[in-house]
Design an enzyme around this catalytic site. Structure first.
Site, PDB file in Angstrom:
ATOM      1  N   ASP B  36      34.982 -44.100   5.103  1.00  0.00           N
ATOM      2  CA  ASP B  36      33.565 -43.757   5.219  1.00  0.00           C
ATOM      3  C   ASP B  36      33.006 -44.005   6.616  1.00  0.00           C
ATOM      4  O   ASP B  36      31.917 -43.543   6.943  1.00  0.00           O
ATOM      5  CB  ASP B  36      32.740 -44.542   4.186  1.00  0.00           C
ATOM      6  CG  ASP B  36      33.040 -44.081   2.761  1.00  0.00           C
ATOM      7  OD1 ASP B  36      33.898 -43.206   2.601  1.00  0.00           O
ATOM      8  OD2 ASP B  36      32.430 -44.597   1.812  1.00  0.00           O
ATOM      9  N   ASP B 274       7.641  -4.767  25.475  1.00  0.00           N
ATOM     10  CA  ASP B 274       9.082  -4.924  25.309  1.00  0.00           C
ATOM     11  C   ASP B 274       9.437  -5.405  23.900  1.00  0.00           C
ATOM     12  O   ASP B 274      10.522  -5.174  23.407  1.00  0.00           O
ATOM     13  CB  ASP B 274       9.652  -5.899  26.343  1.00  0.00           C
ATOM     14  CG  ASP B 274      11.172  -5.951  26.266  1.00  0.00           C
ATOM     15  OD1 ASP B 274      11.806  -5.033  26.799  1.00  0.00           O
ATOM     16  OD2 ASP B 274      11.718  -6.875  25.635  1.00  0.00           O
ATOM     17  N   GLY B 409      15.384  -4.977  23.990  1.00  0.00           N
ATOM     18  CA  GLY B 409      14.674  -3.750  23.663  1.00  0.00           C
ATOM     19  C   GLY B 409      15.207  -2.499  24.325  1.00  0.00           C
ATOM     20  O   GLY B 409      15.673  -1.578  23.655  1.00  0.00           O
ATOM     21  N   LEU B 410      15.179  -2.442  25.643  1.00  0.00           N
ATOM     22  CA  LEU B 410      15.613  -1.220  26.306  1.00  0.00           C
ATOM     23  C   LEU B 410      17.106  -1.003  26.137  1.00  0.00           C
ATOM     24  O   LEU B 410      17.568   0.117  26.030  1.00  0.00           O
ATOM     25  CB  LEU B 410      15.240  -1.276  27.789  1.00  0.00           C
ATOM     26  CG  LEU B 410      13.791  -0.867  28.059  1.00  0.00           C
ATOM     27  CD1 LEU B 410      13.451  -1.065  29.515  1.00  0.00           C
ATOM     28  CD2 LEU B 410      13.566   0.583  27.658  1.00  0.00           C
TER      29      LEU B 410
END
Lengths: 427, 516
Positions: B36, B274, B409-410
């Site tokens: 443990d 954007d 985005g683009l």
């Protein structure tokens, strides 16, 4: 053939051993599943345990390397503990579902854990019953990887020891190499033995269940890993004979390991030299690069994998380090003796652990490099001590000639890094 | 027995360790076998803590079981107190020690250690890590907090941040700063960096800010009941929630509060052109209940995503999460079975996953981008830089976190336009991520057999829909980040129309049908 010179001041084989009993900072044997399940490609490891076991397995492995690994945990629930559910029937149903979903499984290991042992679930009985039920397609074995019985690498030992009784009988004179090795290392080893004219070579564990590994009175075996005490005993019980040797770490260790085997198989010394000369030279060259960093540095081992003694031998004799303390969870003279003999006298040899006392010794000694488990590494680094985390040693190909440089590199990298970083504030 | 491959939560004693490790001057004596001790590495490696967790394990072995594990516990307890000199100790058992019934709490209480001893009862076979942390913190607060007068000025406590939490360090800093702007001082942060003496001072605050309900709610409730401290119910994650949080504090304190939003950038970043490409991105959320509920709002209302599914692994949060899922018109997935989560995500085929470390792996397998928003997390989710997810700076961080995995985005438009280009094709992946872009194989070289999909449109009938070769080829021209959606929509459309085959026309009819 030039056998290695024993250290001038004597070795450590007869040195007194500091035996400690206190808090241990080590993994349990379940951890071995993380490399065994990759090695044995038709095997599945089913831990009968608690949420802690499942959490350990994914934490120690660095969390989820494989989307669906060949291991899982059957987590005990309240009903299992209260005796409301018949544990044998529960195991049967979990196994049935598992085998249905994973028809590629040929060997199933039922792995005992701390809770399954404390409540005495008889996994041997379950394995026997399930083997009969699913034979010949699936062989079911059991072993304990519990933390109350096993420390870290002893889990592999227990797994291999469980396989020994079911291996077929053979009367052939064969060499059996025992201990899980990465495939690339295993192939190199087999190739070396082949060139020496030693064979046939059998492997335990083999990559799959249909291999021709058998055992009998004419089997001689060499251990590739120093943590296989129970497997060693189980093999001797089946009449196989152990070839004690230093472990194949570094140029010297590999050469001595091969030499013991070569002598057993009557290999001509000139042929031995011819075969080993080129890889020995390569290994020495590769190690030399790391030795520039390691030479003259002091070394402290916390107990972890039982690799400590052979590694201390490699680091002191081949890399020029000085050992301050070499801690091992367990020391077996029959297995570790040849390495202890070569390890120059001086270091404290300790067995077992009382972690707080050992930390005090390490802080007092301020070694240049401390080899320890993951729980201790960052805290010691924060105290200014360079560390090498030990688990990498079982997860990285480090055996035999071609890995000797990599092995030394594992130890030199933390020191080189410490030298490279320029993080102090400007004057 | 329950078959488990990966777990979202550890056992409850790991939760107790998260509290103990977060605190100072407290020690945890844990009756447990040696294995443990692995739990130490969660803190020293994953969170890069530079101290060992303040935990002494008894590490009993099999040979001790027949002998005297109780004495082993007592000596471990005494040695821990002597060595570490804590102001208080918590004592308990891990799963194995629970079975041997040594009663560590009872034993430690009789030992006359001269410091407060707080016994923990954490049922290992019923409960999990979050419960363990919540219960431990509650027991510590109950045992150590002292009745006292409220501070003259208006103050509050921050409750719930533990070790291994999600961005705890930076959330504390951000919310402390936000409260300072509002003229409210923080009395105590707990358990993070609190000492037992600090815990004693908790009741001096006027109210509590509950930052992590999973690990602090029981204590917050108890403090409300016992010391008359109301606590905040809103998690300040995202812009709207942070404003609501300020409003909630205004109501609690009876003051007119106005937060300084001059550093808040998410609203403009999200409105700027954007970001148009983010519109309607289908996201699936999974994690702890609190983070999923908070992030669903951020995803839908502040990023403009479409939430297509949500769920949590902690059953304790099932009820509020189900209610919220209904509001979002999706079904809640309440499970701690990793394989079930994977199957659900595969079926829903979202364009992005907001999840935990586990979902990151699911996403990797399924080829779906994933942002991590909740514990459990791995080492890379403990960033060196300041990166809260709460408060106004937290909102800024979330904007970045949620767009990073996506194609920009683009770039998305370019990929659509030049999808036949041999280098600039969608298998190359987002340009700002690592990984080698492989040249596309000439599609004419590979002639595929018709692909069959099994679809069950209605419960009474199952039939096969076949993709004709040219339709299948056309589908491959669609960028990867929408291909899964296109395939699903087309198959659903075909099933609805009772079509057996999908042609190019079917593909575009489906596209028109689902056009928004």
């Amino acid at each position: 053939m030039n056998a290695p010179a024993n250290p001038a001041g004597g070795g450590c084989r007869n040195a007194p051993i500091l035996k400690e009993r206190g808090q241990r900072e080590v993994f349990c044997g379940l951890t071995g599943i993380i490399w065994l399940h990759r090695k044995m490609q038709d095997a599945f490891f089913l831990v009968i345990g608690s949420r802690t076991c499942a959490h350990l397995l994914q934490s120690a492995a660095g969390v989820m390397i494989f989307a669906e690994p060949r291991f899982a945990t059957a987590i005990l629930e309240e009903t299992d503990l209260a005796g409301m559910a018949d544990s044998q029937a529960e195991v049967d149903s979990v196994v049935a579902r598992l085998l249905e979903r994973r028809p590629d499984i040929r060997q199933l290991f039922l792995v005992g854990s701390c809770p399954s042992e404390v409540i005495k679930i008889d996994l041997a009985k379950a394995a026997e019953r399930l083997s009969a039920k699913h034979a010949p397609r699936v062989r079911v074995l059991n072993y304990s990887g519990s933390g109350i019985e096993t420390t870290f690498t002893q889990g592999e030992d227990a797994a291999l020891a469980a396989m020994v009784p079911v291996l077929p009988e053979t009367t052939e004179r064969e060499l059996l190499v025992v201990g899980a090795l990465p495939d690339v290392v295993e192939d190199q080893m087999v190739d070396l033995l082949d060139k020496l004219g030693v064979g046939p070579v059998r492997l335990l564990p083999s990559r799959n269940i249909d291999s021709e590994t058998g055992i009998g009175p004419n089997t001689v075996f060499a251990l590739a890993q120093p943590f296989l005490g129970d497997t060693h005993a189980a093999l001797e019980r089946r009449g196989a004979r152990h070839l004690p040797a230093p472990f194949p770490f570094g140029e010297e260790g590999t050469t001595e390991w091969l030499r013991v085997i070569a002598n057993e198989f009557g290999v001509d010394p000139a042929h031995f030299d011819a075969v080993t000369e080129a890889p020995r030279a390569r290994a020495r060259k590769a190690v030399a690069a790391a030795t520039e960093t390691l030479g003259g540095k002091s070394l402290f081992f916390f107990p972890d994998s039982q690799l400590e003694i052979p590694l201390a031998r490699f680091l002191t004799r081949e890399c020029g380090m000085t050992a301050i303390e070499v801690g091992s969870p367990y020391i077996h003279d029959a297995i570790h003796g040849p390495d202890l003999e070569l390890l120059p006298a001086g270091p404290t040899i300790s067995e077992g652990q009382d972690v707080d006392k050992q930390l005090e010794r390490a802080r007092a000694a301020r070694p240049d490099l401390t080899v320890c488990g993951l729980g201790l590494a960052n805290p010691l680094e924060a105290e200014g001590l360079a560390t090498k985390w030990a688990i990498e040693l079982v997860f990285t190909p480090v055996h035999f000639y071609e890995q000797a440089g990599d092995l030394a590199g594992l130890f030199s990298r933390p020191l080189r890094r410490k030298g490279l970083l320029k993080l102090e504030a400007a004057e | 027995m329950k078959l488990t491959v990966w777990t979202y939560e550890g056992p409850p004693h790991v939760g107790a360790m998260r509290v103990a490790t977060a605190m100072k001057g407290l020690h945890y004596v844990l009756h447990a076998p040696q294995g443990d001790t692995y739990a130490d590495l969660l803190f020293t490696m994953i969170e890069r803590r530079n101290h060992r967790p303040p935990v002494t394990y008894t590490t009993f072995q099999a040979r001790d079981l027949g002998a005297d594990t109780a004495n082993l516990f007592k000596s471990a307890c005494q040695e821990a107190v002597d060595r570490f000199d804590p102001q208080a100790i918590i004592v308990g058992a891990s799963c194995t020690a629970e079975l041997i019934q040594d009663d560590p709490g009872g034993m430690a209480e009789t030992m006359d250690l001269g410091i407060p001893v707080i016994p923990l009862e954490l049922p290992s076979y019923q409960r999990k890590e979050n419960f363990g942390a919540d219960e431990t913190f509650y027991q510590i607060v109950k045992a150590l907090s002292q009745p006292q007068d409220k501070t003259p000025r208006i103050t509050c406590n921050l409750l719930g941040p533990t070790a291994l939490g999600f961005r705890a360090r930076d959330n504390i800093e951000e919310i402390t700063g936000l409260l300072a702007d509002l003229g409210i001082e923080v009395n105590v942060v707990a358990p993070f960096d609190a000492t037992p003496d600090d815990i004693a001072r908790l009741p001096a605050a006027h109210f509590n800010v509950l930052l992590y309900p999973e690990t602090g709610e029981a204590a917050a409730r108890w403090l409300e009941k016992t010391h008359g401290q109301p606590y905040t119910k809103t998690l300040p994650i995202g812009v709207g929630a942070t404003r609501d949080f300020v409003a909630e504090i205004a109501a609690i304190t009876g003051r007119d509060l106005k937060a300084d939003e001059s550093r808040l950038r998410l609203p403009w970043w999200s409105s700027s052109v954007d970001s148009t490409y983010l519109t309607g991105k289908r996201v699936f959320l999974f994690g702890d209940g609190s983070h999923v509920m908070a992030m669903a709002r951020v995803a839908r209302d502040e990023m403009g995503f479409e939430v297509v599914g949500m769920g949590c692994y902690n059953r304790e949060m099932a009820r509020p999460l189900r209610a919220l899922a209904r509001e979002y018109g999706v079904e809640a997935l309440i499970t701690d079975d990793y394989l079930e989560v994977e199957q659900t995500i595969e079926a829903v085929a979202p364009e992005m996953i907001l999840g935990t470390q586990m979902e990151r792996h699911i996403g990797k397998r399924l080829g779906i981008p994933c942002a991590v928003i909740s514990a459990p997390v791995h080492v890379q989710d403990f960033p060196a830089r300041y990166s809260p997810v709460m408060g106004f700076e937290g909102a800024n961080v979330l904007f970045d976190t949620l767009i990073h995995p996506l194609v920009m985005g683009l770039e998305e438009h370019l990929l659509t336009m030049f999808r036949e280009d041999f280098e600039f094709h969608d298998d190359a992946g987002p340009s700002h991520h690592g990984g080698k872009a492989t040249a596309r194989k000439d599609p004419s070289e590979t002639v595929e057999a018709p692909v069959a999909a099994t679809v069950a449109p209605a419960p009474e009938s199952t039939f096969e829909i076949v993709w004709l070769n040219d339709a299948e080829r056309e589908l491959k021209k669609i960028p990867f980040f929408v291909r899964g959606k296109a395939r699903r929509n087309t198959e659903a459309f075909a099933a609805e129309k009772g079509l057996q085959e999908i042609s190019i026309d079917t593909l575009y009819e489906a596209k028109a049908h689902y056009a928004r």
